[in-house]
Design an enzyme around this catalytic site. Structure first.
Site, short mmCIF file in Angstrom:
data_model
loop_
_atom_site.label_atom_id
_atom_site.label_comp_id
_atom_site.label_asym_id
_atom_site.label_seq_id
_atom_site.Cartn_x
_atom_site.Cartn_y
_atom_site.Cartn_z
N GLN A 9 42.33 33.03 29.71
CA GLN A 9 41.07 33.08 30.46
C GLN A 9 39.88 32.99 29.52
O GLN A 9 39.90 33.54 28.42
CB GLN A 9 41.00 34.38 31.28
CG GLN A 9 40.19 34.21 32.55
CD GLN A 9 40.65 35.15 33.66
OE1 GLN A 9 41.81 35.47 33.74
NE2 GLN A 9 39.73 35.56 34.49
N SER A 94 47.83 35.48 26.89
CA SER A 94 47.71 36.15 28.20
C SER A 94 48.26 35.25 29.30
O SER A 94 49.44 34.95 29.31
CB SER A 94 46.26 36.58 28.44
OG SER A 94 46.15 37.41 29.58
N LEU A 95 47.41 34.77 30.23
CA LEU A 95 47.93 33.90 31.30
C LEU A 95 48.58 32.65 30.72
O LEU A 95 49.46 32.03 31.34
CB LEU A 95 46.83 33.52 32.29
CG LEU A 95 45.89 32.37 31.91
CD1 LEU A 95 46.41 31.02 32.38
CD2 LEU A 95 44.53 32.60 32.47
N ARG A 119 48.74 37.03 40.32
CA ARG A 119 48.37 37.84 39.15
C ARG A 119 46.86 38.06 39.11
O ARG A 119 46.39 39.18 38.88
CB ARG A 119 48.86 37.14 37.88
CG ARG A 119 48.66 37.91 36.57
CD ARG A 119 49.32 37.10 35.45
NE ARG A 119 49.20 37.73 34.14
CZ ARG A 119 48.22 37.52 33.27
NH1 ARG A 119 47.23 36.69 33.61
NH2 ARG A 119 48.23 38.11 32.09
N HIS A 203 44.64 44.02 30.45
CA HIS A 203 45.48 44.47 29.34
C HIS A 203 45.19 45.90 28.91
O HIS A 203 45.03 46.18 27.73
CB HIS A 203 45.37 43.50 28.15
CG HIS A 203 45.81 42.12 28.48
ND1 HIS A 203 47.12 41.80 28.79
CD2 HIS A 203 45.10 40.96 28.62
CE1 HIS A 203 47.20 40.52 29.08
NE2 HIS A 203 46.00 39.99 29.00
N GLN A 252 53.13 42.81 29.91
CA GLN A 252 51.95 42.10 29.41
C GLN A 252 50.68 42.44 30.20
O GLN A 252 49.57 42.41 29.67
CB GLN A 252 52.24 40.59 29.46
CG GLN A 252 51.22 39.71 28.83
CD GLN A 252 50.88 38.53 29.72
OE1 GLN A 252 50.42 38.71 30.84
NE2 GLN A 252 51.12 37.34 29.23
#
Length: 311
Positions: A9, A94-95, A119, A203, A252
């Protein structure tokens, strides 16, 4: 040896994918398949905005993935490059870990889009707007960032969310604690603290409801076998067992993105070339983490043509 890496992101921008879609049927197919899977005109938002609609977590996450996979499909179908043949490892920020797993065949494109939409929605819903925040610490290594987070917490959540490179660490947690951290940076010999324009504190432990939602979703849509092994965010280590990857994807959501350590581990495993697909965010971070590696960021058709000759 070569690693293909996928951005997270913050790499979204209005107009993303437009040039690819105009030039390549393979890219258009990806964007159409994602639109169909989600039942929305996501590519229209990617192409035309408005910016605040694209920045919404539930749109940004599948959009960034779709862009990365579109770049990969053009490379595969028109450049004659097979990921399974040309990549020794994949990794994503991340994503971007979902993009990497889609690229490696663990999830179908449609399932990846649906998982990331969920998500994004679950992360947004986990913490009411205004309760959480994130900040980037510039000129901070992990030890300084951890010490600052511990000092600023004062009984609230304030943790390291992203260890991006030797001079950039991101904190996440309660808004008041993050604001205290930014105010205290000079006490910890950190150059600057910047509140990030994000809609939720990613996170960190506040994301537990989103982790629970992803555990349910991944139980119904588990990852399959990978054609290329993954370096996982939360362990900065090799993962190829689908059951382990399912568990790591849940962890995660609340866990730290150990990007700096992942890049160092990839180089230690023999990687000499990093190829970032769909963004120009990870390349500079990689260059600050390790030396003596080649880094390419592939976004445009010109980038695609150049990398097709180089790998």
């Amino acid at each position: 040896m070569r690693a293909f890496v996928f951005p997270g992101q913050g790499s979204q921008k209005v107009g993303m994918g437009v040039e690819l879609a105009a030039a390549s049927p393979a890219a258009r197919e990806v964007f159409q398949e994602v639109d169909d899977a989600l039942g929305q005109k996501l590519f229209q938002i990617m192409a035309e905005g408005p910016d605040d609609a694209l920045t919404l977590t539930e749109n940004a996450q599948p959009a960034i993935m779709a862009h990365s996979i579109a770049v990969l499909r053009v490379l595969e179908k028109e450049g004659g490059i097979s990921l399974a043949d040309k990549a020794d490892f994949v990794a994503g920020h991340s994503l971007g870990e979902y993009s990497a797993l889609c690229a490696a065949g663990a999830f179908s494109l449609a399932d990846t889009a649906r998982l990331l939409k969920l998500r994004g929605q679950a992360m947004q819903a986990a913490v009411p707007v205004g309760i959480g925040a994130m900040c980037a610490l510039l000129g901070a290594d992990l030890a300084k960032a951890q010490a600052l987070a511990d000092a600023a917490a004062e009984g609230e959540v304030c943790t390291v969310a992203n260890d991006n490179d030797p001079g950039q660490v991101v904190l996440s947690g309660h808004k008041a604690a993050i604001e205290r951290a930014v105010a205290m940076v000079k006490d910890f010999e950190i150059k600057r603290g910047v509140i990030l324009p994000v809609s939720a504190p990613f996170h960190c432990p506040l994301m537990q409801p989103a982790a629970d939602a992803m555990a349910d979703a991944l139980a119904k849509t588990p990852p399959g076998p990978l054609t290329v092994p993954l370096y996982a965010n939360v362990t900065a280590a090799l993962a190829s067992d689908p059951a382990e990857i399912e568990r790591l994807l849940v962890e995660q959501v609340t866990g730290r993105v150990r990007w700096r350590e992942s890049v160092i581990a990839l180089q230690a495993a023999g990687v000499e070339q990093f190829v970032e697909l769909g963004g120009k965010v990870l390349g500079p971070m990689i260059g600050r983490c390790v030396s003596d590696v080649a880094v390419s960021s592939v976004v445009t058709m010109a980038d695609l043509e150049a990398i097709a000759k180089d790998i």
